[in-house]
Scaffold this active site. Structure first.
Site, PDB file in Angstrom:
ATOM      1  N   GLN A  11       0.815  -1.210   0.000  1.00  0.00           N
ATOM      2  CA  GLN A  11       0.000   0.000   0.000  1.00  0.00           C
ATOM      3  C   GLN A  11       0.854   1.268   0.000  1.00  0.00           C
ATOM      4  OE1 GLN A  11      -3.835  -0.133   2.332  1.00  0.00           O
ATOM      5  NE2 GLN A  11      -2.727  -1.739   3.420  1.00  0.00           N
ATOM      6  N   ALA A  61       7.430  -5.971   3.473  1.00  0.00           N
ATOM      7  CA  ALA A  61       7.399  -6.695   4.745  1.00  0.00           C
ATOM      8  C   ALA A  61       6.501  -7.919   4.627  1.00  0.00           C
ATOM      9  CB  ALA A  61       6.882  -5.797   5.861  1.00  0.00           C
ATOM     10  N   TYR A 126       4.417 -11.725  14.431  1.00  0.00           N
ATOM     11  CA  TYR A 126       4.521 -10.582  13.525  1.00  0.00           C
ATOM     12  C   TYR A 126       5.141  -9.383  14.237  1.00  0.00           C
ATOM     13  CZ  TYR A 126       3.169  -6.440  10.892  1.00  0.00           C
ATOM     14  OH  TYR A 126       3.189  -5.235  10.239  1.00  0.00           O
ATOM     15  N   TRP A 151      -3.060   0.549  11.488  1.00  0.00           N
ATOM     16  CA  TRP A 151      -4.385   0.501  10.867  1.00  0.00           C
ATOM     17  C   TRP A 151      -4.345   1.125   9.474  1.00  0.00           C
ATOM     18  CZ3 TRP A 151      -9.038   1.307  14.687  1.00  0.00           C
ATOM     19  CH2 TRP A 151      -8.883   0.487  15.805  1.00  0.00           C
TER      20      TRP A 151
END
Length: 293
Positions: A11, A61, A126, A151
Protein backbone atom coordinates in the site's frame (compact mmCIF):
# COMPACT_ATOMS: atom_id res chain seq x y z
CA UNK A 1 15.71 13.26 -5.65
CA UNK A 2 15.52 9.55 -6.41
CA UNK A 3 13.48 7.60 -3.86
CA UNK A 4 13.86 3.82 -4.04
CA UNK A 5 11.12 1.89 -2.23
CA UNK A 6 11.21 -1.84 -1.52
CA UNK A 7 8.17 -3.77 -2.67
CA UNK A 8 6.03 -3.06 -5.71
CA UNK A 9 2.52 -3.99 -4.56
CA UNK A 10 2.36 -2.79 -0.95
CA UNK A 11 0.00 0.00 0.00
CA UNK A 12 2.75 2.48 0.85
CA UNK A 13 4.85 1.60 -2.20
CA UNK A 14 1.89 2.10 -4.52
CA UNK A 15 0.94 5.33 -2.75
CA UNK A 16 4.49 6.63 -3.17
CA UNK A 17 4.50 5.73 -6.86
CA UNK A 18 1.25 7.63 -7.32
CA UNK A 19 2.48 10.61 -5.31
CA UNK A 20 5.62 10.80 -7.39
CA UNK A 21 3.75 11.23 -10.65
CA UNK A 22 3.99 14.71 -12.15
CA UNK A 23 6.80 15.85 -9.86
CA UNK A 24 9.79 16.61 -12.11
CA UNK A 25 12.19 16.94 -9.19
CA UNK A 26 11.20 13.54 -7.79
CA UNK A 27 11.70 10.03 -9.14
CA UNK A 28 10.13 7.12 -7.24
CA UNK A 29 11.37 3.65 -8.14
CA UNK A 30 9.83 0.51 -6.66
CA UNK A 31 11.92 -2.65 -6.62
CA UNK A 32 10.72 -6.10 -5.65
CA UNK A 33 10.85 -9.77 -6.49
CA UNK A 34 12.67 -11.38 -8.13
CA UNK A 35 15.37 -8.67 -8.28
CA UNK A 36 14.91 -7.90 -4.57
CA UNK A 37 13.57 -10.63 -2.32
CA UNK A 38 13.84 -9.97 1.42
CA UNK A 39 13.59 -13.70 2.07
CA UNK A 40 16.81 -14.05 0.05
CA UNK A 41 19.19 -11.53 1.66
CA UNK A 42 21.84 -12.00 -1.02
CA UNK A 43 19.60 -10.19 -3.52
CA UNK A 44 19.06 -7.05 -1.45
CA UNK A 45 22.28 -5.05 -1.58
CA UNK A 46 22.85 -5.55 -5.30
CA UNK A 47 19.26 -4.62 -6.22
CA UNK A 48 19.30 -1.43 -4.15
CA UNK A 49 22.75 -0.39 -5.35
CA UNK A 50 21.68 -0.85 -8.97
CA UNK A 51 18.79 1.59 -8.41
CA UNK A 52 21.16 4.40 -7.35
CA UNK A 53 18.94 5.88 -4.61
CA UNK A 54 19.25 9.20 -2.85
CA UNK A 55 16.99 7.79 -0.12
CA UNK A 56 15.77 4.24 0.48
CA UNK A 57 12.25 3.53 1.78
CA UNK A 58 12.10 0.12 3.43
CA UNK A 59 8.41 -0.67 2.96
CA UNK A 60 8.32 -4.34 1.92
CA UNK A 61 7.40 -6.70 4.75
CA UNK A 62 5.74 -9.95 5.75
CA UNK A 63 2.34 -8.69 6.94
CA UNK A 64 0.19 -11.83 7.35
CA UNK A 65 -0.33 -11.41 11.09
CA UNK A 66 -2.10 -14.71 11.77
CA UNK A 67 -0.10 -16.76 9.28
CA UNK A 68 3.11 -15.55 10.92
CA UNK A 69 2.26 -17.69 13.93
CA UNK A 70 2.74 -20.73 11.65
CA UNK A 71 5.67 -19.27 9.66
CA UNK A 72 7.92 -17.60 12.24
CA UNK A 73 11.12 -18.37 10.32
CA UNK A 74 9.84 -16.68 7.17
CA UNK A 75 8.43 -13.71 9.11
CA UNK A 76 11.78 -13.11 10.81
CA UNK A 77 13.73 -13.69 7.59
CA UNK A 78 11.77 -10.95 5.83
CA UNK A 79 10.97 -8.51 8.63
CA UNK A 80 14.21 -8.76 10.61
CA UNK A 81 17.07 -10.10 8.50
CA UNK A 82 15.73 -8.56 5.29
CA UNK A 83 15.09 -5.18 6.89
CA UNK A 84 18.59 -5.15 8.32
CA UNK A 85 20.05 -5.92 4.91
CA UNK A 86 18.12 -3.01 3.35
CA UNK A 87 19.56 -0.68 5.99
CA UNK A 88 23.03 -2.12 5.38
CA UNK A 89 22.65 -1.39 1.67
CA UNK A 90 21.73 2.22 2.48
CA UNK A 91 24.77 2.53 4.77
CA UNK A 92 27.11 1.19 2.11
CA UNK A 93 25.72 3.70 -0.38
CA UNK A 94 25.93 6.54 2.14
CA UNK A 95 22.21 7.37 1.92
CA UNK A 96 19.46 7.49 4.57
CA UNK A 97 16.83 4.77 4.97
CA UNK A 98 13.21 5.28 6.03
CA UNK A 99 11.96 2.02 7.55
CA UNK A 100 8.28 1.31 8.18
CA UNK A 101 7.29 -0.46 11.38
CA UNK A 102 4.09 -1.08 13.30
CA UNK A 103 1.99 -0.60 16.42
CA UNK A 104 2.27 -4.38 16.93
CA UNK A 105 5.60 -3.84 18.69
CA UNK A 106 3.43 -2.86 21.70
CA UNK A 107 1.15 -5.10 23.76
CA UNK A 108 -1.72 -2.60 23.88
CA UNK A 109 -1.86 -2.33 27.66
CA UNK A 110 -0.99 1.38 27.91
CA UNK A 111 -3.81 3.70 29.06
CA UNK A 112 -3.18 6.31 26.35
CA UNK A 113 -1.41 6.88 23.05
CA UNK A 114 2.02 5.27 22.85
CA UNK A 115 5.15 7.43 22.72
CA UNK A 116 8.34 6.42 20.98
CA UNK A 117 10.00 5.96 24.37
CA UNK A 118 7.40 3.53 25.76
CA UNK A 119 8.58 -0.05 26.34
CA UNK A 120 7.88 -2.55 23.57
CA UNK A 121 6.27 -5.92 24.23
CA UNK A 122 4.91 -7.62 21.10
CA UNK A 123 2.11 -10.15 21.56
CA UNK A 124 2.90 -12.39 18.61
CA UNK A 125 5.35 -13.42 15.92
CA UNK A 126 4.52 -10.58 13.52
CA UNK A 127 5.13 -7.88 16.13
CA UNK A 128 8.26 -9.61 17.39
CA UNK A 129 9.64 -9.87 13.86
CA UNK A 130 8.97 -6.18 13.18
CA UNK A 131 10.64 -5.19 16.45
CA UNK A 132 13.65 -7.33 15.50
CA UNK A 133 13.63 -5.47 12.19
CA UNK A 134 13.81 -2.12 13.97
CA UNK A 135 16.77 -3.40 15.96
CA UNK A 136 18.46 -4.69 12.80
CA UNK A 137 18.06 -1.30 11.10
CA UNK A 138 19.70 0.42 14.07
CA UNK A 139 22.47 -2.19 14.22
CA UNK A 140 23.27 -1.69 10.53
CA UNK A 141 24.63 1.75 11.38
CA UNK A 142 22.67 3.56 8.70
CA UNK A 143 21.20 7.03 9.01
CA UNK A 144 17.63 5.98 9.60
CA UNK A 145 14.08 7.00 10.32
CA UNK A 146 11.92 4.22 11.75
CA UNK A 147 8.27 5.13 11.26
CA UNK A 148 5.76 3.12 13.29
CA UNK A 149 2.26 3.30 11.89
CA UNK A 150 -1.06 1.53 12.42
CA UNK A 151 -4.38 0.50 10.87
CA UNK A 152 -3.18 1.26 7.34
CA UNK A 153 -5.66 1.45 4.47
CA UNK A 154 -5.63 2.86 0.93
CA UNK A 155 -7.19 2.47 -2.52
CA UNK A 156 -4.63 -0.29 -3.15
CA UNK A 157 -4.27 -3.91 -2.10
CA UNK A 158 -6.16 -5.60 0.71
CA UNK A 159 -7.18 -3.55 3.74
CA UNK A 160 -10.02 -2.90 6.18
CA UNK A 161 -11.74 -0.22 4.09
CA UNK A 162 -11.93 -2.42 1.01
CA UNK A 163 -13.05 -5.39 3.10
CA UNK A 164 -15.94 -3.44 4.62
CA UNK A 165 -17.09 -2.23 1.21
CA UNK A 166 -16.93 -5.77 -0.18
CA UNK A 167 -18.88 -7.26 2.74
CA UNK A 168 -21.51 -4.52 2.62
CA UNK A 169 -22.24 -5.40 -0.98
CA UNK A 170 -23.40 -8.87 0.13
CA UNK A 171 -24.70 -8.44 3.68
CA UNK A 172 -27.22 -6.40 5.60
CA UNK A 173 -25.20 -6.55 8.83
CA UNK A 174 -21.49 -6.81 9.61
CA UNK A 175 -20.09 -7.69 13.03
CA UNK A 176 -16.99 -5.69 13.96
CA UNK A 177 -14.79 -5.65 17.05
CA UNK A 178 -15.47 -2.67 19.32
CA UNK A 179 -12.87 -3.09 22.08
CA UNK A 180 -9.70 -2.42 20.07
CA UNK A 181 -8.75 1.24 19.62
CA UNK A 182 -6.34 2.96 17.27
CA UNK A 183 -5.65 5.62 14.65
CA UNK A 184 -6.81 4.70 11.13
CA UNK A 185 -3.99 5.76 8.82
CA UNK A 186 -4.20 6.32 5.08
CA UNK A 187 -1.21 5.06 3.08
CA UNK A 188 -1.72 8.14 0.91
CA UNK A 189 -0.96 10.25 3.98
CA UNK A 190 2.00 8.06 4.91
CA UNK A 191 3.42 8.60 1.42
CA UNK A 192 2.95 12.36 1.75
CA UNK A 193 4.71 12.34 5.12
CA UNK A 194 7.59 10.25 3.77
CA UNK A 195 8.09 12.61 0.84
CA UNK A 196 8.00 15.57 3.21
CA UNK A 197 10.62 14.03 5.51
CA UNK A 198 12.74 12.82 2.58
CA UNK A 199 12.83 16.30 1.07
CA UNK A 200 14.02 17.73 4.39
CA UNK A 201 16.77 15.14 4.73
CA UNK A 202 17.83 15.42 1.10
CA UNK A 203 17.97 19.21 1.20
CA UNK A 204 19.78 19.54 4.53
CA UNK A 205 23.22 17.97 4.79
CA UNK A 206 23.30 18.85 8.49
CA UNK A 207 20.07 16.94 9.31
CA UNK A 208 20.62 14.86 12.43
CA UNK A 209 17.11 14.10 13.76
CA UNK A 210 17.26 10.42 12.90
CA UNK A 211 15.60 7.77 15.06
CA UNK A 212 12.17 6.32 15.83
CA UNK A 213 8.94 8.20 15.13
CA UNK A 214 5.26 7.39 15.30
CA UNK A 215 3.24 8.31 12.22
CA UNK A 216 -0.50 7.71 12.32
CA UNK A 217 -3.78 9.34 11.40
CA UNK A 218 -5.06 12.18 13.57
CA UNK A 219 -7.85 11.19 15.95
CA UNK A 220 -8.86 7.80 17.29
CA UNK A 221 -11.69 5.31 17.07
CA UNK A 222 -12.41 1.60 17.48
CA UNK A 223 -12.78 -0.86 14.62
CA UNK A 224 -16.58 -0.71 14.66
CA UNK A 225 -16.54 3.09 14.63
CA UNK A 226 -14.13 2.98 11.72
CA UNK A 227 -16.44 0.57 9.90
CA UNK A 228 -19.49 2.77 10.45
CA UNK A 229 -17.73 5.81 9.03
CA UNK A 230 -16.56 3.83 6.00
CA UNK A 231 -20.06 2.57 5.25
CA UNK A 232 -21.81 5.86 5.95
CA UNK A 233 -19.40 7.52 3.54
CA UNK A 234 -20.00 4.78 1.00
CA UNK A 235 -23.76 5.32 1.18
CA UNK A 236 -23.23 9.06 0.70
CA UNK A 237 -21.48 8.32 -2.61
CA UNK A 238 -24.07 5.77 -3.69
CA UNK A 239 -22.04 2.75 -2.65
CA UNK A 240 -22.99 -0.26 -0.50
CA UNK A 241 -24.04 0.13 3.11
CA UNK A 242 -24.73 -2.28 5.97
CA UNK A 243 -25.48 -2.09 9.66
CA UNK A 244 -22.52 -2.59 11.98
CA UNK A 245 -23.00 -4.66 15.13
CA UNK A 246 -20.41 -4.34 17.88
CA UNK A 247 -18.74 -7.48 19.19
CA UNK A 248 -15.88 -8.12 21.61
CA UNK A 249 -12.46 -9.42 20.68
CA UNK A 250 -13.30 -12.67 22.48
CA UNK A 251 -16.22 -13.14 20.07
CA UNK A 252 -13.87 -13.03 17.05
CA UNK A 253 -10.95 -15.32 17.89
CA UNK A 254 -7.82 -15.08 15.77
CA UNK A 255 -4.61 -17.08 15.82
CA UNK A 256 -2.54 -14.01 16.73
CA UNK A 257 -3.47 -11.68 19.57
CA UNK A 258 -4.08 -8.04 18.64
CA UNK A 259 -3.24 -5.03 20.85
CA UNK A 260 -6.37 -3.63 22.50
CA UNK A 261 -4.76 -0.18 22.29
CA UNK A 262 -2.93 0.69 19.08
CA UNK A 263 -3.07 4.45 19.55
CA UNK A 264 0.18 6.18 18.60
CA UNK A 265 1.17 9.74 19.45
CA UNK A 266 2.58 11.42 16.33
CA UNK A 267 3.53 14.62 18.19
CA UNK A 268 7.27 14.04 17.79
CA UNK A 269 7.04 13.67 14.01
CA UNK A 270 4.87 16.81 13.80
CA UNK A 271 7.34 18.79 15.87
CA UNK A 272 10.45 17.73 13.95
CA UNK A 273 9.06 17.67 10.42
CA UNK A 274 6.19 20.15 10.64
CA UNK A 275 3.74 17.64 9.19
CA UNK A 276 0.61 16.15 10.73
CA UNK A 277 -1.88 13.75 9.15
CA UNK A 278 -5.42 14.96 8.46
CA UNK A 279 -8.25 13.82 10.70
CA UNK A 280 -8.82 10.12 10.06
CA UNK A 281 -12.41 10.74 8.96
CA UNK A 282 -11.28 13.11 6.23
CA UNK A 283 -8.66 10.71 4.93
CA UNK A 284 -11.10 7.80 5.03
CA UNK A 285 -13.61 9.75 2.98
CA UNK A 286 -10.94 10.52 0.38
CA UNK A 287 -10.16 6.82 -0.06
CA UNK A 288 -13.81 5.67 -0.10
CA UNK A 289 -14.68 8.39 -2.62
CA UNK A 290 -12.17 6.95 -5.07
CA UNK A 291 -14.13 3.70 -5.15
CA UNK A 292 -17.24 5.39 -6.53
CA UNK A 293 -16.40 8.79 -8.04
Amino acid sequence: MRLVVTGREGQVAMSLLEAGQGRPALEVIAIGRPELDLAKPATVIEAIAASKPDIVVSAAAYTAVDQAEDEPDLAFAVNAVGAGRVAEAARRLGVPVIHLSTDYVFDGSAPGAYLETDPTAPLGVYGASKLAGEQAVVAAGSRHLILRTAWVYSPFGKNFVKTMLRLAADRDEITVVADQWGNPTSALDIADAILHAAAMMHGDSSFTAFGIYHLAGTGETNWSGFARHILDTSRMFGGPWARVRDIATMDYPTKARRPANSRLSSAKFAEVFGWRAPDWRQSTEAVVRRAFV
